[in-house]
Design an enzyme around this catalytic site. Sequence first.
Site, PDB file in Angstrom:
ATOM      1  CG  ASP A 152      -5.669  -0.887  -6.421  1.00 40.41           C
ATOM      2  OD1 ASP A 152      -6.377   0.042  -6.027  1.00 40.41           O
ATOM      3  OD2 ASP A 152      -4.614  -1.236  -5.864  1.00 40.41           O
ATOM      4  CB  CYS A 156      -0.940  -0.093   1.211  1.00 41.84           C
ATOM      5  SG  CYS A 156      -2.132   1.229   1.448  1.00 41.84           S
ATOM      6  CG  HIS A 172      -5.449  -0.905  -2.645  1.00 40.51           C
ATOM      7  ND1 HIS A 172      -4.324  -0.490  -3.323  1.00 40.51           N
ATOM      8  CD2 HIS A 172      -5.274  -0.546  -1.351  1.00 40.51           C
ATOM      9  CE1 HIS A 172      -3.499   0.101  -2.475  1.00 40.51           C
ATOM     10  NE2 HIS A 172      -4.055   0.079  -1.271  1.00 40.51           N
TER      11      HIS A 172
END
Length: 220
Positions: free
Chosen positions: A161, A114, A189
Amino acid sequence: MGTQLKAEDGHTLAAYAAGPRDAERGLVVAQEIFGVNRHMRRVCDDFAAQGYAVVCPALFDRTERGVELGYAPDDVARGRELRGRIDPALTVLDIRAAAAALPPGARRGIVGYCWGGTVAWHGATRTDHFAAAVGWYGGGIAAAKDERPRCPVQLHFGETDASIPMADVEAVRAARPEVEIFVYAGAGHGFGCDERGSYSAGDATLARRRTLEFFDRHLG
């Protein structure tokens, strides 16, 4: 276990450390926007079980100490707000401090998830501290795609994502053909985090295997 680091600007920060302190290979693990929480500690412990010395710096300590968030919408908003208050140049100092805390002589890599995926990219492009870097779904990499990595890099992205469009991934691929990029069909994601609704066990397992093989190749 918990430990303390000191960055070059004098800032002190906490870190989670795991693995043998005499390891020949070491990893800096860069956190998501949720702090050095239970999931990140499990990630560190998994690498430690593979024989790595691991240091995961608390990057939020620049603005608020002791942050451990979950994955609810309020946590996402809070994590984004905290990340937005931190200068990326200072985060680079923090990962440099984490690298310095790895065993002397160890071949060093960096892996991030991330926000940490972007931090790992900066570790490759803005420092000479690492022999290999891996980023999982780093949303800021496309904006820094013209930065030249100083070590081999492997990147992982989810096809669906919502925060990283495929156009961004293709822009990174076009700008940096030397970088190894994997896209996971149908994955969103955070597909590697088993505490998130977007978790995809098969994709997470494959990305983990590719990550370990990549470090095996480049860290010896």
